[in-house]
Scaffold this motif. Structure first.
Motif, PDB file in Angstrom:
ATOM      1  N   LEU A  78       0.832  -1.212   0.000  1.00 32.76           N
ATOM      2  CA  LEU A  78       0.000   0.000   0.000  1.00 32.76           C
ATOM      3  C   LEU A  78       0.857   1.249   0.000  1.00 32.76           C
ATOM      4  O   LEU A  78       0.552   2.225  -0.691  1.00 32.76           O
ATOM      5  CB  LEU A  78      -0.929  -0.029   1.219  1.00 32.76           C
ATOM      6  N   GLY A  79       1.949   1.231   0.773  1.00 29.23           N
ATOM      7  CA  GLY A  79       2.866   2.366   0.794  1.00 29.23           C
ATOM      8  C   GLY A  79       2.160   3.662   1.139  1.00 29.23           C
ATOM      9  O   GLY A  79       1.306   3.716   2.024  1.00 29.23           O
ATOM     10  N   VAL A  80       2.484   4.727   0.413  1.00 27.19           N
ATOM     11  CA  VAL A  80       1.820   6.013   0.642  1.00 27.19           C
ATOM     12  C   VAL A  80       0.530   6.124  -0.165  1.00 27.19           C
ATOM     13  O   VAL A  80      -0.135   7.152  -0.134  1.00 27.19           O
ATOM     14  CB  VAL A  80       2.754   7.200   0.325  1.00 27.19           C
ATOM     15  N   GLY A  81       0.197   5.092  -0.923  1.00 34.17           N
ATOM     16  CA  GLY A  81      -1.097   5.038  -1.586  1.00 34.17           C
ATOM     17  C   GLY A  81      -1.126   5.453  -3.035  1.00 34.17           C
ATOM     18  O   GLY A  81      -2.188   5.408  -3.673  1.00 34.17           O
ATOM     19  N   PHE A  82       0.017   5.836  -3.613  1.00 36.05           N
ATOM     20  CA  PHE A  82       0.011   6.327  -4.988  1.00 36.05           C
ATOM     21  C   PHE A  82      -0.527   5.298  -5.976  1.00 36.05           C
ATOM     22  O   PHE A  82      -1.315   5.630  -6.867  1.00 36.05           O
ATOM     23  CB  PHE A  82       1.419   6.753  -5.420  1.00 36.05           C
ATOM     24  N   SER A  83      -0.085   4.041  -5.860  1.00 38.86           N
ATOM     25  CA  SER A  83      -0.526   3.018  -6.816  1.00 38.86           C
ATOM     26  C   SER A  83      -2.030   2.787  -6.706  1.00 38.86           C
ATOM     27  O   SER A  83      -2.739   2.714  -7.718  1.00 38.86           O
ATOM     28  CB  SER A  83       0.221   1.704  -6.573  1.00 38.86           C
ATOM     29  N   LEU A  84      -2.523   2.666  -5.485  1.00 35.93           N
ATOM     30  CA  LEU A  84      -3.957   2.465  -5.282  1.00 35.93           C
ATOM     31  C   LEU A  84      -4.746   3.642  -5.827  1.00 35.93           C
ATOM     32  O   LEU A  84      -5.734   3.457  -6.552  1.00 35.93           O
ATOM     33  CB  LEU A  84      -4.252   2.286  -3.795  1.00 35.93           C
ATOM     34  N   ARG A  95     -11.522  -4.480 -10.590  1.00 30.59           N
ATOM     35  CA  ARG A  95     -11.315  -4.705  -9.157  1.00 30.59           C
ATOM     36  C   ARG A  95      -9.867  -4.378  -8.814  1.00 30.59           C
ATOM     37  O   ARG A  95      -8.967  -4.574  -9.642  1.00 30.59           O
ATOM     38  CB  ARG A  95     -11.635  -6.149  -8.756  1.00 30.59           C
ATOM     39  N   ILE A  96      -9.660  -3.889  -7.585  1.00 26.40           N
ATOM     40  CA  ILE A  96      -8.331  -3.497  -7.125  1.00 26.40           C
ATOM     41  C   ILE A  96      -8.110  -4.118  -5.749  1.00 26.40           C
ATOM     42  O   ILE A  96      -8.784  -3.752  -4.781  1.00 26.40           O
ATOM     43  CB  ILE A  96      -8.191  -1.964  -7.027  1.00 26.40           C
ATOM     44  N   THR A  97      -7.194  -5.055  -5.668  1.00 25.38           N
ATOM     45  CA  THR A  97      -6.851  -5.686  -4.385  1.00 25.38           C
ATOM     46  C   THR A  97      -5.451  -5.235  -3.995  1.00 25.38           C
ATOM     47  O   THR A  97      -4.513  -5.345  -4.792  1.00 25.38           O
ATOM     48  CB  THR A  97      -6.900  -7.213  -4.491  1.00 25.38           C
ATOM     49  N   VAL A  98      -5.316  -4.724  -2.776  1.00 26.33           N
ATOM     50  CA  VAL A  98      -4.015  -4.278  -2.270  1.00 26.33           C
ATOM     51  C   VAL A  98      -3.642  -5.140  -1.075  1.00 26.33           C
ATOM     52  O   VAL A  98      -4.412  -5.255  -0.123  1.00 26.33           O
ATOM     53  CB  VAL A  98      -4.046  -2.792  -1.853  1.00 26.33           C
ATOM     54  N   THR A 127     -12.278  -1.475  -4.464  1.00 28.77           N
ATOM     55  CA  THR A 127     -11.062  -1.624  -3.671  1.00 28.77           C
ATOM     56  C   THR A 127     -11.233  -2.608  -2.525  1.00 28.77           C
ATOM     57  O   THR A 127     -12.220  -2.562  -1.795  1.00 28.77           O
ATOM     58  CB  THR A 127     -10.626  -0.254  -3.107  1.00 28.77           C
ATOM     59  N   GLU A 128     -10.233  -3.469  -2.372  1.00 22.32           N
ATOM     60  CA  GLU A 128     -10.160  -4.381  -1.226  1.00 22.32           C
ATOM     61  C   GLU A 128      -8.748  -4.307  -0.655  1.00 22.32           C
ATOM     62  O   GLU A 128      -7.766  -4.436  -1.390  1.00 22.32           O
ATOM     63  CB  GLU A 128     -10.458  -5.818  -1.646  1.00 22.32           C
ATOM     64  N   ILE A 129      -8.638  -4.090   0.654  1.00 20.86           N
ATOM     65  CA  ILE A 129      -7.349  -4.082   1.331  1.00 20.86           C
ATOM     66  C   ILE A 129      -7.202  -5.394   2.099  1.00 20.86           C
ATOM     67  O   ILE A 129      -8.059  -5.741   2.921  1.00 20.86           O
ATOM     68  CB  ILE A 129      -7.218  -2.896   2.308  1.00 20.86           C
ATOM     69  N   VAL A 130      -6.129  -6.117   1.832  1.00 24.45           N
ATOM     70  CA  VAL A 130      -5.863  -7.392   2.498  1.00 24.45           C
ATOM     71  C   VAL A 130      -4.643  -7.202   3.394  1.00 24.45           C
ATOM     72  O   VAL A 130      -3.565  -6.836   2.919  1.00 24.45           O
ATOM     73  CB  VAL A 130      -5.601  -8.515   1.480  1.00 24.45           C
ATOM     74  N   ASP A 146      -5.562 -10.444 -13.251  1.00 22.26           N
ATOM     75  CA  ASP A 146      -5.087 -10.114 -14.598  1.00 22.26           C
ATOM     76  C   ASP A 146      -3.727  -9.433 -14.553  1.00 22.26           C
ATOM     77  O   ASP A 146      -2.955  -9.530 -15.517  1.00 22.26           O
ATOM     78  CB  ASP A 146      -6.096  -9.190 -15.298  1.00 22.26           C
ATOM     79  N   ALA A 147      -3.442  -8.731 -13.470  1.00 17.20           N
ATOM     80  CA  ALA A 147      -2.164  -8.024 -13.339  1.00 17.20           C
ATOM     81  C   ALA A 147      -1.714  -8.051 -11.892  1.00 17.20           C
ATOM     82  O   ALA A 147      -2.538  -8.000 -10.964  1.00 17.20           O
ATOM     83  CB  ALA A 147      -2.297  -6.586 -13.822  1.00 17.20           C
ATOM     84  N   LEU A 148      -0.409  -8.144 -11.702  1.00 20.03           N
ATOM     85  CA  LEU A 148       0.207  -8.128 -10.384  1.00 20.03           C
ATOM     86  C   LEU A 148       1.288  -7.055 -10.398  1.00 20.03           C
ATOM     87  O   LEU A 148       2.258  -7.151 -11.147  1.00 20.03           O
ATOM     88  CB  LEU A 148       0.800  -9.502 -10.064  1.00 20.03           C
ATOM     89  N   CYS A 149       1.103  -6.018  -9.579  1.00 17.91           N
ATOM     90  CA  CYS A 149       2.048  -4.907  -9.498  1.00 17.91           C
ATOM     91  C   CYS A 149       2.769  -4.957  -8.163  1.00 17.91           C
ATOM     92  O   CYS A 149       2.139  -4.815  -7.102  1.00 17.91           O
ATOM     93  CB  CYS A 149       1.312  -3.575  -9.634  1.00 17.91           C
ATOM     94  N   LEU A 150       4.080  -5.173  -8.191  1.00 15.87           N
ATOM     95  CA  LEU A 150       4.867  -5.326  -6.968  1.00 15.87           C
ATOM     96  C   LEU A 150       5.669  -4.065  -6.682  1.00 15.87           C
ATOM     97  O   LEU A 150       6.469  -3.622  -7.510  1.00 15.87           O
ATOM     98  CB  LEU A 150       5.823  -6.516  -7.095  1.00 15.87           C
TER      99      LEU A 150
END
Length: 231
Positions: A78-84, A95-98, A127-130, A146-150
């Protein structure tokens, strides 16, 4: 992750907690908020170009059919949230899972100093935060994406904790491929390019491996490593 801003002001510690992987702190340095883990700078709010490119590059690398079918993205960190925030601003993501392993960071976003940056994205119904360790999550989840962003480290060769190193091995990348759907995209942020990591991606069975540079003010460009799981 991103690089620290250059400033000679003394940082102000807003919160410091002992988490499951050591100490994590939130500091204010000038106009920026910084996340520090075990004394190591992770990221700040000064510039989100890297995080935005990470998300956009992953979306652009998807097949036209996947892009048109409300793809599901998994963001590691999640960091500072820029990607989300950037993903939530794009209606093409279905869908967006963090996945974030530090409870303190999640708390800073929900009701702390980082909330003004990410409140709208957190409230987005997509959005879902795990709360979980990403390495364990990709090994155990039955979900597919479909995509994994690390963006959990400063790169494959500069990890925040030793436990993360396994994620960039051939076995760890095979786990990443397992949670990706056919033709799914893996995007990995790094503070510097790594030809060795590109080779590991290919050995793990990924195709269309490439590295996209992100210009920085000084020094070696940041990069995003991109790879596609075969269909």
């Amino acid at each position: 992750m991103n690089r620290p801003t250059t400033s000679y002001d003394t940082p102000e510690v807003l919160d410091r907690r002992e988490g499951p992987y050591g100490e994590v702190a939130l500091r204010r340095h000038g106009e920026s908020l910084q996340i520090i883990a075990n004394g190591c700078f992770l990221m700040d709010t000064s510039d989100g170009r890297s995080e935005r490119l990470l998300v956009d590059a992953a979306l652009d690398a998807l097949t036209p059919r996947a892009r048109a079918s409300a793809p599901h993205v998994l963001i590691g960190g999640l960091g500072v949230g820029f990607s989300l925030v950037h993903a939530a601003a794009d209606p093409r993501w279905g869908r967006i899972t963090v996945v974030e392993r530090e409870p303190a960071i999640i708390g800073w976003h929900r009701d702390g100093p980082l909330a003004p940056l990410s409140s709208d994205a957190l409230a987005d119904p997509r959005t879902e935060i795990v709360a979980a360790d990403l390495v364990r999550y990709v090994n155990e989840t039955s979900a597919t994406f479909d995509a994994l962003c690390l963006d959990i480290d400063n790169g494959p060769g500069w990890t925040v904790t030793e436990d993360n190193q396994s994620l960039y091995s051939q076995a760890g990348l095979a786990s990443c491929a397992r949670v990706l759907r056919p033709d799914g995209v893996l995007a990995v942020w790094s503070a510097q390019p790594s030809g060795e990591f590109e080779g590991t991606l290919r050995n793990a069975g990924f195709r269309s491996v490439r590295t996209e540079e992100i210009p920085v003010a000084r020094g070696v460009p940041d990069v995003v490593h991109l790879a596609v799981r075969p269909g």
